[in-house]
Write a protein that holds these residues in place. Structure first.
Motif, PDB file in Angstrom:
ATOM      1  N   ARG A  18       0.821  -1.217   0.000  1.00 32.50           N
ATOM      2  CA  ARG A  18       0.000   0.000   0.000  1.00 32.50           C
ATOM      3  C   ARG A  18       0.852   1.263   0.000  1.00 32.50           C
ATOM      4  N   GLN A  19       2.178   1.086   0.003  1.00 33.09           N
ATOM      5  CA  GLN A  19       3.139   2.194   0.050  1.00 33.09           C
ATOM      6  C   GLN A  19       3.007   2.999   1.338  1.00 33.09           C
ATOM      7  N   LYS A  20       2.603   2.328   2.402  1.00 31.90           N
ATOM      8  CA  LYS A  20       2.563   2.929   3.733  1.00 31.90           C
ATOM      9  C   LYS A  20       3.806   2.446   4.482  1.00 31.90           C
ATOM     10  N   PHE A  21       4.949   2.983   4.099  1.00 36.29           N
ATOM     11  CA  PHE A  21       6.220   2.402   4.525  1.00 36.29           C
ATOM     12  C   PHE A  21       6.496   2.612   6.013  1.00 36.29           C
ATOM     13  N   ASN A  22       6.108   3.743   6.550  1.00 37.54           N
ATOM     14  CA  ASN A  22       6.322   3.963   7.978  1.00 37.54           C
ATOM     15  C   ASN A  22       5.482   3.010   8.827  1.00 37.54           C
ATOM     16  N   LYS A  23       4.267   2.736   8.381  1.00 32.88           N
ATOM     17  CA  LYS A  23       3.433   1.767   9.091  1.00 32.88           C
ATOM     18  C   LYS A  23       4.049   0.374   9.010  1.00 32.88           C
ATOM     19  N   ALA A  24       4.617   0.045   7.849  1.00 34.24           N
ATOM     20  CA  ALA A  24       5.291  -1.249   7.701  1.00 34.24           C
ATOM     21  C   ALA A  24       6.452  -1.351   8.674  1.00 34.24           C
ATOM     22  N   ILE A  25       7.236  -0.293   8.776  1.00 33.36           N
ATOM     23  CA  ILE A  25       8.381  -0.290   9.688  1.00 33.36           C
ATOM     24  C   ILE A  25       7.918  -0.479  11.123  1.00 33.36           C
ATOM     25  N   ASP A  26       6.801   0.140  11.497  1.00 28.81           N
ATOM     26  CA  ASP A  26       6.265  -0.035  12.857  1.00 28.81           C
ATOM     27  C   ASP A  26       5.964  -1.503  13.142  1.00 28.81           C
ATOM     28  N   ASP A  27       5.370  -2.201  12.165  1.00 28.57           N
ATOM     29  CA  ASP A  27       5.055  -3.621  12.356  1.00 28.57           C
ATOM     30  C   ASP A  27       6.324  -4.459  12.459  1.00 28.57           C
ATOM     31  N   PHE A  28       7.292  -4.183  11.600  1.00 22.86           N
ATOM     32  CA  PHE A  28       8.535  -4.951  11.639  1.00 22.86           C
ATOM     33  C   PHE A  28       9.303  -4.669  12.932  1.00 22.86           C
ATOM     34  N   ASN A  29       9.253  -3.420  13.421  1.00 18.45           N
ATOM     35  CA  ASN A  29       9.882  -3.099  14.704  1.00 18.45           C
ATOM     36  C   ASN A  29       9.269  -3.910  15.837  1.00 18.45           C
ATOM     37  N   ARG A  30       7.957  -4.044  15.802  1.00 19.50           N
ATOM     38  CA  ARG A  30       7.263  -4.805  16.843  1.00 19.50           C
ATOM     39  C   ARG A  30       7.775  -6.244  16.892  1.00 19.50           C
ATOM     40  N   ILE A  31       7.995  -6.835  15.729  1.00 24.43           N
ATOM     41  CA  ILE A  31       8.465  -8.225  15.683  1.00 24.43           C
ATOM     42  C   ILE A  31       9.911  -8.311  16.171  1.00 24.43           C
ATOM     43  N   ILE A  32      10.769  -7.415  15.695  1.00 28.16           N
ATOM     44  CA  ILE A  32      12.180  -7.446  16.081  1.00 28.16           C
ATOM     45  C   ILE A  32      12.333  -7.252  17.583  1.00 28.16           C
ATOM     46  N   ASP A  33      11.498  -6.394  18.160  1.00 25.18           N
ATOM     47  CA  ASP A  33      11.601  -6.100  19.594  1.00 25.18           C
ATOM     48  C   ASP A  33      10.976  -7.166  20.476  1.00 25.18           C
ATOM     49  N   GLY A  34      10.060  -7.978  19.901  1.00 19.72           N
ATOM     50  CA  GLY A  34       9.313  -8.864  20.792  1.00 19.72           C
ATOM     51  C   GLY A  34       9.217 -10.321  20.411  1.00 19.72           C
ATOM     52  N   TYR A  35       9.838 -10.744  19.302  1.00 21.77           N
ATOM     53  CA  TYR A  35       9.676 -12.118  18.849  1.00 21.77           C
ATOM     54  C   TYR A  35      11.024 -12.700  18.446  1.00 21.77           C
ATOM     55  N   ASP A  36      11.773 -13.191  19.435  1.00 22.06           N
ATOM     56  CA  ASP A  36      13.121 -13.712  19.188  1.00 22.06           C
ATOM     57  C   ASP A  36      13.127 -14.956  18.309  1.00 22.06           C
ATOM     58  N   ASN A  37      12.043 -15.746  18.367  1.00 24.01           N
ATOM     59  CA  ASN A  37      12.017 -17.009  17.635  1.00 24.01           C
ATOM     60  C   ASN A  37      11.481 -16.859  16.212  1.00 24.01           C
ATOM     61  N   PHE A  38      11.218 -15.630  15.785  1.00 21.71           N
ATOM     62  CA  PHE A  38      10.717 -15.391  14.437  1.00 21.71           C
ATOM     63  C   PHE A  38      11.875 -15.459  13.443  1.00 21.71           C
ATOM     64  N   GLU A  39      11.563 -15.743  12.177  1.00 23.70           N
ATOM     65  CA  GLU A  39      12.593 -15.745  11.138  1.00 23.70           C
ATOM     66  C   GLU A  39      12.965 -14.293  10.827  1.00 23.70           C
ATOM     67  N   LEU A  40      13.859 -13.762  11.657  1.00 25.14           N
ATOM     68  CA  LEU A  40      14.124 -12.330  11.626  1.00 25.14           C
ATOM     69  C   LEU A  40      14.817 -11.879  10.346  1.00 25.14           C
ATOM     70  N   TYR A  41      15.481 -12.794   9.631  1.00 18.39           N
ATOM     71  CA  TYR A  41      16.119 -12.368   8.388  1.00 18.39           C
ATOM     72  C   TYR A  41      15.086 -11.815   7.404  1.00 18.39           C
ATOM     73  N   LYS A  42      13.882 -12.365   7.424  1.00 14.04           N
ATOM     74  CA  LYS A  42      12.822 -11.867   6.557  1.00 14.04           C
ATOM     75  C   LYS A  42      12.370 -10.474   7.003  1.00 14.04           C
ATOM     76  N   VAL A  43      12.304 -10.285   8.307  1.00 14.42           N
ATOM     77  CA  VAL A  43      11.843  -9.009   8.841  1.00 14.42           C
ATOM     78  C   VAL A  43      12.847  -7.903   8.525  1.00 14.42           C
ATOM     79  N   TYR A  44      14.137  -8.189   8.754  1.00 14.02           N
ATOM     80  CA  TYR A  44      15.164  -7.182   8.449  1.00 14.02           C
ATOM     81  C   TYR A  44      15.180  -6.852   6.963  1.00 14.02           C
TER      82      TYR A  44
END
Length: 247
Positions: free
Chosen positions: A108-134
């Motif tokens: 949707r080209q809402k890049f700041n909102k996307a970054i907020d979601d990815f930040n949430r995962i990086i900060d709170g989900y250690d067992n997630f496949e973080l390479y995809k998030v980064y």
């Protein structure tokens, strides 16, 4: 309780158990069929399989994720967003839905909102496949022209998983944009190790060599990208590589 009533109760329990096993097997088969159809771009069939699975088990997370993914792949970001928002309300502790919402926000080209979601995962989900998030946070930063942050994230993605063609390609694009052509060559070559028939990567590798004034190295990649349907590569073949055209 009479013997007759005990028999009825046992039969009822057996029936429930049998239906549960059958239902679960049916769901697994439907979702497998859906994934096969997604890989073959038969999204209309895939969505029917997913909807049938959800009719059996409305809270099946795999089916919900597949449903979101299908609408994302057909660029129906509004429908995908509606589904993922509902999923987050129902399963607020499941990081995969925040990840999917981040991808939808990129669409949707809402890049700041996307970054907020990815930040949430990086900060709170250690067992997630973080390479995809980064990687995807890096893509969001690229679109915001925050190139330093993008480069940091994409390099982190490669550090976590060094066999992802998309990450090397994205970093190659950053290096190319900043005229770091030798670094771009290295990244595009790495990307082709894992996805050798990608027309865009072959073209970009050719352009990196071309900017280094290494036309003899560039032309084979322009030829290959042209054969794979990249029109810009075909133009470069006509303008720069005609003498190297195969007979």
């Amino acid at each position: 309780m009479t013997l007759f009533m005990k028999i009825l109760l046992i039969l009822h329990i057996v029936a429930i158990g049998t239906f549960g096993i059958y239902g679960q097997t049916r769901i697994e088969n439907l979702l497998t069929e859906a994934e096969t159809n997604i890989r073959n771009s038969r999204y209309d069939i895939a969505i029917k399989k997913v909807e049938e699975a959800l009719s059996i088990e409305p809270d099946n997370k795999q089916a919900i994720r597949s449903r979101i993914n299908i609408y994302y792949l057909i660029n129906d970001y509004k429908e995908a967003l509606d589904i993922v928002e509902e999923a987050i309300q129902r399963f607020p502790g499941d990081g995969s839905f925040y990840y999917q919402r981040g991808l939808v926000h990129i669409g949707r080209q809402k890049f700041n909102k996307a970054i907020d979601d990815f930040n949430r995962i990086i900060d709170g989900y250690d067992n997630f496949e973080l390479y995809k998030v980064y990687l995807n946070r890096g893509v969001a930063y690229m679109n915001l022209q925050e190139d330093e942050l993008a480069l940091e994230d994409i390099s982190k993605s490669i550090e976590l998983n060094n066999n992802n063609a998309s990450a090397y390609h994205s970093r190659g694009m950053l290096n190319y944009q900043h005229k770091n052509y030798e670094a771009a060559v290295d990244d595009f070559q790495q990307a082709l190790l894992y996805n050798e028939n990608n027309a865009e990567t072959n073209f970009n590798l050719g352009m990196s060599y071309f900017r280094l004034e290494e036309k003899d190295s560039a032309c084979p990649y322009f030829h290959k990208a042209c054969k794979e349907g990249n029109l810009n590569a075909c133009k470069m073949v006509l303008m720069e590589c005609a003498k190297n055209m195969p007979e």
